[in-house]
Design a protein around this motif. Structure first.
Motif, mmCIF file in Angstrom:
data_model
loop_
_atom_site.group_PDB
_atom_site.id
_atom_site.type_symbol
_atom_site.label_atom_id
_atom_site.label_comp_id
_atom_site.label_asym_id
_atom_site.label_seq_id
_atom_site.Cartn_x
_atom_site.Cartn_y
_atom_site.Cartn_z
ATOM 1 N N ASN A 188 -2.449 1.071 -4.029
ATOM 2 C CA ASN A 188 -2.372 -0.310 -3.571
ATOM 3 C C ASN A 188 -1.957 -1.158 -4.760
ATOM 4 O O ASN A 188 -2.549 -1.046 -5.833
ATOM 5 C CB ASN A 188 -3.801 -0.680 -3.119
ATOM 6 C CG ASN A 188 -3.868 -1.987 -2.380
ATOM 7 O OD1 ASN A 188 -3.000 -2.842 -2.546
ATOM 8 N ND2 ASN A 188 -4.885 -2.152 -1.583
ATOM 9 N N GLU B 92 0.867 -1.184 0.000
ATOM 10 C CA GLU B 92 0.000 0.000 0.000
ATOM 11 C C GLU B 92 0.900 1.229 0.000
ATOM 12 O O GLU B 92 2.018 1.190 0.515
ATOM 13 C CB GLU B 92 -0.858 0.031 1.272
ATOM 14 C CG GLU B 92 -1.858 -1.096 1.369
ATOM 15 C CD GLU B 92 -2.501 -1.192 2.749
ATOM 16 O OE1 GLU B 92 -3.458 -1.962 2.871
ATOM 17 O OE2 GLU B 92 -2.041 -0.515 3.690
ATOM 18 N N GLU C 83 -4.673 5.603 2.565
ATOM 19 C CA GLU C 83 -4.177 4.695 1.516
ATOM 20 C C GLU C 83 -4.440 5.341 0.157
ATOM 21 O O GLU C 83 -5.563 5.378 -0.321
ATOM 22 C CB GLU C 83 -4.882 3.342 1.606
ATOM 23 C CG GLU C 83 -4.349 2.350 0.593
ATOM 24 C CD GLU C 83 -5.318 1.210 0.317
ATOM 25 O OE1 GLU C 83 -5.718 0.515 1.255
ATOM 26 O OE2 GLU C 83 -5.677 1.030 -0.863
#
Ligand code: ATP
Ligand code: MG
Length: 411
Positions: A263, A211, A260
């Protein structure tokens, strides 16, 4: 663009139900409009920023050799049943709807299934591989919590790339290149310094996925960061075995909130096996294709930049994504000279390809300055009777607040 013609207005207050800083600022400055929780419209200023973010990501995906497509969001159940992801007991974020004839459709929350199926029409042998395919496309997720503004939309833009390789070695090679491309992207977007590569759980094919986590109080994720090594692990993999494996020490890790922003994941043959995406190798043997997926949320990135690059006065856009480079602010006097010089300067700078927002509105200097701070364009150029006494404009750097004078002839 002339600010007098911009249909959006700045406002002092964000809607009462808006609790996130990114959306509050972006709404007040006229970048976005809130339709309902988790659903936002992008207005002219906001769309300019979003398009710049998309442009940077697109350039780096093309450097990687990616080919851009645009897939439908409407999903037929067949391929999702093959991977056991149609059932809402397995995937609880589906938005589903029905055709007039009662056939159930889904709105894509990701695109592994349809793209893997599509590739079956095009991949026959090892000669057809490798390939990497990407799109910018709206994803729909019935998220339970949508309180973080554009960090978590129920409809949001995603760049999703998928890679297709003949073996693990060439897959790993591409995966490492993608990692580097991601690093370049976050650097170019102005959040590289705060964005930490974070180990998270992998699938059956690889030990880890990665991530890209931007350290920020508004983040919904918790990561454990070695600040010196600029490496982190997330909660899923925070254990002695993993730390050992990565050469990290528990006492050097700091618990941080993070967003985040990307990813990447090795998928192995999970989707190709389930959906029958095979190729013939050099000896004629049929094998499943090795896949990877690589996501970034441009709308979430925009919210992240707004969270990180803002102060008590408003937004502070990095130059690479700012809606305009220069905010030209004219403080009109009685004699019309300021208007003449400012309009000429606006035309001159625009003709050089510089993106200028020209504040030609009839309103007070105070209003113009506070709007300029709120909108957050990197450079503010003020033309007033006072600056014209020196044949100059006053230049203010939004980021540092530094002010200097520049001769008009030098512009
Ligand atoms: P999260 O854990 O935050 O729910 P995810 O792990 O489900 O996200 P992916 O499926 O990997 O996310 O999606 C790829 C990228 O899309 C994410 O890294 C993020 O940048 C973005 N993204 C995911 N969900 C959202 C959302 N609801 N709103 C905006 N962007 C999102
Ligand atoms: Mg996640």
């Amino acid at each position: 663009m002339k600010q007098s013609e911009l249909f959006t207005k700045t406002r002092r207050e964000a809607p009462k139900d808006e609790v996130s800083k990114n959306a509050e600022l972006l709404i007040r400055a006229g970048y976005i409009h809130k339709e309902m929780a988790g659903a936002y419209d992008f207005l002219p200023l906001g769309l300019r920023v979003l398009n710049k973010i998309v442009g940077i990501i697109r350039e780096e995906m093309n450097v990687l050799g990616g080919q851009e497509v645009y897939m439908t969001a409407l999903q037929d159940r067949t391929s999702w049943e093959a991977t056991d992801r149609w059932d809402e007991k397995k995937v609880d974020i589906w938005f589903k709807t029905k055709l007039q004839n009662e056939t159930e459709l889904g709105l894509a929350f990701t695109h592994e299934e349809p793209l893997t199926s599509l590739m079956k029409d095009h991949v026959r042998s090892y000669k057809d591989l490798p390939s990497s395919i990407y799109q910018f496309q709206n994803k729909f997720r019935n998220e339970t919590r949508a309180k973080s503004g554009i960090l978590r939309g129920r409809e949001f833009l995603m760049k999703d790339m998928y890679s297709f390789n003949v073996d693990e070695e060439t897959h790993n090679d591409f995966y490492e290149k993608a990692k580097i491309a991601y690093k370049i992207i976050y650097d170019r977007l102005g959040i590289g310094g705060d964005t930490i590569i974070t180990f998270s759980s992998g699938g059956t094919f690889s030990k880890y996925s990665h991530e890209f986590q931007t350290l920020c109080e508004a983040g919904e994720d918790i990561v454990y960061v070695d600040m010196e090594k600029k490496l982190a692990v997330n909660r899923e993999v925070l254990n002695d075995e993993v730390l050992n494996d990565l050469g990290l020490k528990k006492e050097n890790l700091k618990e941080c909130k993070a967003i985040e922003v990307g990813n990447i994941f090795s998928l192995g043959t999970k989707f190709s096996s389930a959906l029958g995406l095979n190729f013939k190798d050099k000896t004629g043997i049929s094998k499943p294709v090795i896949m990877g997926c690589y996501g970034i949320g441009p709308t979430r990135v925009m919210g992240t930049i707004a969270e990180i690059w803002s102060d008590d006065k408003g937004l502070v856009w990095p130059e690479s994504v700012a809606p305009f480079s220069i905010h030209l602010v004219a403080l009109f006097g009685a004699d019309g000279k300021v208007e003449k010089v400012a309009s000429e300067l606006y035309r001159h700078l625009s003709s050089k390809g510089i993106e200028v927002l020209y504040d030609d509105r009839q309103c007070s200097a105070g209003e113009k300055f506070s709007d300029a701070d709120l909108i957050g364009i990197p450079w503010r150029y003020v033309v007033s009777s006072k600056t014209l006494e020196a044949d100059a404009v006053e230049v203010k750097d939004r980021k540092t607040g530094n002010v200097s004078m520049k001769k008009i002839q030098s512009l």
